[in-house]
Structure formats: C-alpha cells, structure tokens
Scaffold this motif. Structure first.
Motif, PDB file in Angstrom:
ATOM      1  N   LYS A   1      -2.126   6.223  -9.691  1.00 15.55           N
ATOM      2  CA  LYS A   1      -2.061   6.619  -8.290  1.00 15.55           C
ATOM      3  C   LYS A   1      -1.116   5.707  -7.507  1.00 15.55           C
ATOM      4  O   LYS A   1      -1.120   4.483  -7.679  1.00 15.55           O
ATOM      5  CB  LYS A   1      -3.461   6.575  -7.660  1.00 15.55           C
ATOM      6  N   TYR A   2      -0.313   6.333  -6.657  1.00 17.04           N
ATOM      7  CA  TYR A   2       0.619   5.613  -5.795  1.00 17.04           C
ATOM      8  C   TYR A   2       0.421   6.070  -4.354  1.00 17.04           C
ATOM      9  O   TYR A   2      -0.171   7.128  -4.095  1.00 17.04           O
ATOM     10  CB  TYR A   2       2.066   5.867  -6.227  1.00 17.04           C
ATOM     11  N   ARG A   3       0.951   5.289  -3.424  1.00 18.18           N
ATOM     12  CA  ARG A   3       0.812   5.624  -1.999  1.00 18.18           C
ATOM     13  C   ARG A   3       2.097   5.264  -1.256  1.00 18.18           C
ATOM     14  O   ARG A   3       2.743   4.258  -1.562  1.00 18.18           O
ATOM     15  CB  ARG A   3      -0.375   4.892  -1.396  1.00 18.18           C
ATOM     16  N   CYS A   4       2.432   6.102  -0.291  1.00 19.63           N
ATOM     17  CA  CYS A   4       3.595   5.849   0.561  1.00 19.63           C
ATOM     18  C   CYS A   4       3.149   5.914   2.016  1.00 19.63           C
ATOM     19  O   CYS A   4       2.446   6.842   2.420  1.00 19.63           O
ATOM     20  CB  CYS A   4       4.689   6.884   0.298  1.00 19.63           C
ATOM     21  N   LYS A   5       3.579   4.916   2.786  1.00 19.44           N
ATOM     22  CA  LYS A   5       3.257   4.886   4.211  1.00 19.44           C
ATOM     23  C   LYS A   5       4.545   4.875   5.032  1.00 19.44           C
ATOM     24  O   LYS A   5       5.494   4.168   4.697  1.00 19.44           O
ATOM     25  CB  LYS A   5       2.422   3.648   4.548  1.00 19.44           C
TER      26      LYS A   5
END
Length: 337
Positions: free
Chosen positions: A227-231
């Motif tokens: 899992k990855y996240r971008c803000k």
C-alpha cells in the motif's frame, strides 16, 4: 458563507460594477469611444451622442446584473476569462471606430455590438463556471476577481479530503508509476506539492516530496507490492487531498527483456548477464543463407557453361563427319568415271 450570500452582500455594499469594469484595457477603450470618437462623429447631434454614451456605460456596468446560478454566473471571474472578454470588447469597439458609420447606422452598430458583448459574456461565464467546484474530493482553492469590488480573493470548495484507493498491477521488472494527479488539481490555486508514502503496518513512511504529481519506481519486484499513499498540499501547506494505491506485482512469464548495448571500460566490455525472462539465443542462419544462395548461383552458371561447351563440341564433330562423307562420295564418283 455561500457564493450567493457573497454576491448579495457585494451588491448591497458596493453596488453594481460589472466584470468588464475591472479591466483597465476595457475602460480605456470605453472612454475613448464615449469621448473623442463620439464627440467627433456626432458633434452636430448632441442628443444622440449622449444617448449612445449612456448606452455604452450602462451595458458595460450591467454585465454583473445577470441571474445568479452555479452553472451560469456567480459574480466572480478569473483573469483568463476576463482577458477573453476584454479582447472581444476591444475588437468590437475598434471595428466601429475604423469604419465610417454615421447617425442611425452608428447607433445600430453600437447597439448590435453591445448585444453581442452580452452573449459573449454569458458564454464565457458559463464555461468558466464549469471550473468552479468541479473537484470530486479534496479542498480546491481558487483565485477569483470579484465583479463588484474588482478585488482578487481566494475562494475554496471543500469536500472529503480522502479521494479513495486505486488498485495497480505491475509486471515484474517493469516500472511502477504512482500517478497522484486528478483532473481538478491543475485548477487549484498556487504552488502544489505532492508527498508520497509507503504504508507499513498502518504507519506512513515518507518516500519523497516533489512538485511532480507522479513517482516512478524502476524495475519493480515482489518487495514493492503493498500500500502507498499520495498527499497533495496547497501553497499555504494545508492538506488538499489524499489518495491511496494498492500495488500488486505479477510475474511476467514468457515476456522478453531487451538489454542495451554493453558499455565499454578500459578493462573491456561490461558483461550484463542474462535475464531469467530472456529466451535462449536463437541461431542466426542469415550468413548460411547468403552463402548457399551465392553457391547455387555459381553452380548454375558453371553448369550452363559446360552444357554450352559440350553442345559446341558435338556440333563441330558432326560437321567434321559430314565433311568426310562428302569427300568420300566425290572420290567414288571420280573412280567410276
């Protein structure tokens, strides 16, 4: 406070200004038409001159008095749309001043141009309103010009910060690309900053912060799954949107990997090795095909030459035998005589 409330407050406090009145270029050409141009063209008809002057002023100011609606007009405008509207107005007024219109014809041309200006205004603002609050999620900031105060203000359209999760599949040894961009991001006011994270056991591990909306991880392997996240952060540092990625790395059996030409060093060429996905080298029969074709052609030429040589020999032998037979016949004739 809603946009409608902002508009009503502006009308009550400042009165009607009109979006076009916020453009110095538009005011300059308006004053030129109302003043020197009409003074010179209608010097002998002050009544018509005053009527046209009032008509020009009231129509330009009256553009802001259009019905309020989220899909048509909300009392604000952006710089690009204002420039387009100004350009349309300038072209109309320049066309009138460059032609020799007089009296009733001049009145008709100005009236028609002002009606066309209203149509253009409505068309441009309708297109502009499609940009307003078109973000499906997150917080979107706008820098708009208030048509009543002619002052720029930042307006926000806030929705759920979380923009969901995207599922990605990437083949082994291919590039993993996390693209954080959303359609409404390009309209967001101010500098934008993207931060990318790897989610490990529910905790964020920052990978990089960049002005680009995407992150590229070269030659993905099994360890890159997860899992990855971008803000997205606004110019003032506030969180504008958040997007998650669930990455799966799949095998790529049967797919060929092509390697670049080996680099050369003083010690010799660098051996790149063989990929586990690369097929075994196939034999190259090109040279043998060329050799075989050339040999076959030479064989045909030699055989043709031998056939021709043999044919010539047989022909000469027949001619010699024919000559001997004729000589014998002559000798027999002479002896019989």
């Amino acid at each position: 406070m809603s946009w409608l409330a902002i508009w009503l407050s502006a009308v009550i406090i400042t009165g009607s200004q009109g979006c076009l009145k916020c453009s110095p270029e538009a005011i300059r050409i308006l004053d030129e038409v109302k003043g020197p141009y009409l003074d010179s063209k209608l010097r002998g008809d002050p009544t018509l001159r005053e009527k046209l002057q009032n008509l020009l002023q009231s129509n330009v100011e009256g553009l802001s008095q259009q019905p309020i609606g989220k899909s048509s007009y909300m009392g604000v405008i952006d710089e690009i749309t204002l420039q387009e509207l100004t350009g349309h107005f300038k072209r109309s007024m320049n066309r009138i001043m460059e032609n020799q219109f007089d009296g009733g014809q001049l009145f008709n041309e100005i009236t028609w141009s002002l009606q066309d200006l209203l149509v253009a205004f409505q068309k441009l603002l309708k297109a502009f309103q499609k940009v307003y609050c078109n973000n499906e999620c997150g917080n979107m900031d706008y820098m708009f010009l208030n048509c009543f105060t002619c002052k720029t203000q930042i307006y926000s359209c806030s929705k759920n910060i979380y923009c969901g999760e995207r599922k990605l599949k990437v083949e082994m040894d291919e590039d993993l690309i996390l693209d954080c961009a959303m359609r409404w991001h390009r309209y967001n006011h101010g500098a934008k900053k993207y931060a990318f994270y790897r989610i490990v056991k529910g905790k964020e591990q920052e990978m990089t912060t960049t002005m680009d909306s995407f992150l590229v991880k070269k030659e993905a392997n099994a360890n890159d799954a997860g899992k990855y996240r971008c803000k997205l952060f606004s110019a003032n540092g506030y969180l504008s949107s958040m997007l998650d990625f669930q990455v799966t790395v799949v095998s790529s059996v049967g797919k060929t990997t092509w390697f670049p030409r080996p680099q050369t060093t003083p010690e010799g060429p660098i051996a790149l090795g063989i990929s586990s996905r690369a097929p075994l080298p196939q034999p190259d029969w090109t040279v043998w095909i060329v050799i075989g074709s050339t040999g076959g052609l030479l064989f045909i030429i030699v055989a043709a030459f031998l056939c021709y040589y043999r044919h010539q020999n047989e022909k000469e032998e027949k001619e010699e035998e024919s000559g001997e037979d004729e000589q014998e016949d002559e000798e027999e004739s002479e002896s019989s005589d």
